[in-house]
Design an enzyme around this catalytic site. Structure first.
Site, PDB file in Angstrom:
ATOM      1  N   MET A   1     -15.665 -11.762  13.506  1.00 41.59           N
ATOM      2  CA  MET A   1     -17.050 -12.194  13.702  1.00 41.59           C
ATOM      3  C   MET A   1     -17.918 -11.713  12.543  1.00 41.59           C
ATOM      4  SD  MET A   1     -17.698 -12.279  17.749  1.00 41.59           S
ATOM      5  CE  MET A   1     -18.014 -10.551  17.977  1.00 41.59           C
ATOM      6  N   GLY A   2     -17.289 -11.357  11.422  1.00 41.29           N
ATOM      7  CA  GLY A   2     -18.048 -10.967  10.235  1.00 41.29           C
ATOM      8  C   GLY A   2     -18.585  -9.553  10.318  1.00 41.29           C
TER       9      GLY A   2
ATOM     10  N   LEU B   1     -18.109  -7.449   7.987  1.00 40.67           N
ATOM     11  CA  LEU B   1     -16.771  -6.901   7.748  1.00 40.67           C
ATOM     12  C   LEU B   1     -16.810  -5.445   7.272  1.00 40.67           C
ATOM     13  CD1 LEU B   1     -15.019  -9.942   5.996  1.00 40.67           C
ATOM     14  CD2 LEU B   1     -15.135  -9.385   8.431  1.00 40.67           C
TER      15      LEU B   1
ATOM     16  N   HIS C   1     -11.458  -4.518   9.389  1.00 40.31           N
ATOM     17  CA  HIS C   1     -11.126  -5.939   9.213  1.00 40.31           C
ATOM     18  C   HIS C   1     -10.216  -6.121   7.991  1.00 40.31           C
ATOM     19  CE1 HIS C   1     -15.243  -6.447  11.193  1.00 40.31           C
ATOM     20  NE2 HIS C   1     -14.440  -7.102  12.015  1.00 40.31           N
TER      21      HIS C   1
ATOM     22  N   LEU D   1      -8.620   1.538  12.446  1.00 36.20           N
ATOM     23  CA  LEU D   1      -9.121   2.283  11.282  1.00 36.20           C
ATOM     24  C   LEU D   1     -10.367   3.060  11.678  1.00 36.20           C
ATOM     25  CD1 LEU D   1      -7.156   0.798   9.304  1.00 36.20           C
ATOM     26  CD2 LEU D   1      -8.972   1.174   7.643  1.00 36.20           C
TER      27      LEU D   1
ATOM     28  N   SER E   1     -16.535  -0.226  13.343  1.00 38.00           N
ATOM     29  CA  SER E   1     -16.989  -1.348  14.146  1.00 38.00           C
ATOM     30  C   SER E   1     -18.240  -1.939  13.506  1.00 38.00           C
ATOM     31  CB  SER E   1     -17.323  -0.864  15.566  1.00 38.00           C
ATOM     32  OG  SER E   1     -18.082  -1.842  16.243  1.00 38.00           O
TER      33      SER E   1
END
Ligand code: AMP
Length: 281
Positions: A29-30, A32, A36, A176, A185
């Protein structure tokens, strides 16, 4: 990096660029971060071509404010993807993914959707099912990469693939963390500096719970975690569960045949944080 904005462009990519190459897919959902990017790196190691999608999926938000406040950093995202040599990115509009005339599917994930995120975010996993069903069908990847940060989602995706008979290998990747342990997050961007410092409490509690699991049974351990949160007034605990990794059934005793994992969801201010940790008893 090829930027695909429409389904027509995506179809063209599959026909012309992909041909018979093994395609890895990383849905996001970007906003990033390195979490990700670790999925992109995994995909690059295991496939010939990697495609990432960036789409803030409205149907998986059960809370309108959470949706409206979801961070959007598209330009930086594209730079980060280029830097890790992601081959293609799909950034469709909401109208492209959800044509106005379409009636939305309903999914049944059985027990998996009745606990934890499923119980506390009604409709969330149906929204996840909707968007991934569409993306898997359109992209038809050979492999798709998901983070264990959203462990329950990983189980839901495995169930979706099985039910819909998608020929896609689902690969779970480790969480991570920032240096102080906080799980990376996109929502961490919304924490104030003070909240960001305080947020480390979540991982610290998980780690200490892992040590205490040697002397406490699952019920006592859950109570201990709940008590730790009661003392932290800025946190509002949503749930703590100790569940089996394979089926997410709650664990009542440390049976050696089970794979226990602790799951926590909590609000810190109005930011909802989730994290989990496997117990190797
Ligand atoms: P999101 O953009 O939050 O929908 O996440 C897209 C993918 O990245 C999901 O498979 C997440 O589980 C994964 N992800 C998010 N945060 C992390 C993290 N800290 N470590 C590993 N994977 C992550």
């Amino acid at each position: 990096m090829i930027v695909l904005k429409t389904i027509a462009e995506l179809n063209q990519f599959n026909k012309v660029t992909r041909q018979n190459k093994v395609l890895g897919f990383v849905p996001t959902m970007g906003a990033l971060h390195q979490g990700h990017l670790s999925l992109i790196k995994q995909s690059k190691l295991n496939t010939d071509l990697t495609l990432c999608s960036i789409f803030v999926n409205p149907t998986q938000f059960n809370n309108q404010t959470d949706f409206e406040k979801y961070p959007i950093t598209l330009e930086t995202d594209l730079e980060l993807l280029k830097a890790v040599e992601c081959n293609a990115v799909f950034i469709p509009s909401v109208d492209e993914m959800y044509p106005k005339t379409e009636t939305l599917n309903h999914y049944n994930f059985g027990f998996l959707e009745t606990v934890m995120e499923g119980m506390h975010r009604p409709g969330h996993f149906n929204g996840v099912g909707l968007i991934l069903d569409k993306l898997f069908t359109l992209i038809n990847p050979n492999k798709a990469f998901f983070g264990e940060k959203d462990f329950q989602q990983l189980k839901i995706v495995e169930s979706l693939v099985k039910q819909n008979k998608f020929d896609i290998e689902i690969i779970g990747c480790p969480i991570l963390r920032e240096i102080d342990g906080l799980a990376m997050s996109s929502r961490n961007m919304r924490l104030t500096p003070d909240q960001r410092t305080e947020a480390t409490f979540l991982y610290k509690t998980l780690k200490e719970a892992a040590v205490r699991s040697k002397n406490l049974n699952p019920y006592e351990l859950k109570l201990w975690i709940e008590n730790e949160f009661i003392q932290k007034t800025n946190f509002k605990l949503d749930y703590v569960e100790i569940a089996n990794e394979t089926d997410l059934m709650p664990i009542k005793n440390w049976d050696l045949n089970l794979k226990p994992r602790i799951f926590i969801a909590t609000f810190l201010g109005d930011v909802r944080l989730i994290d989990n940790l496997p117990l190797n008893n």
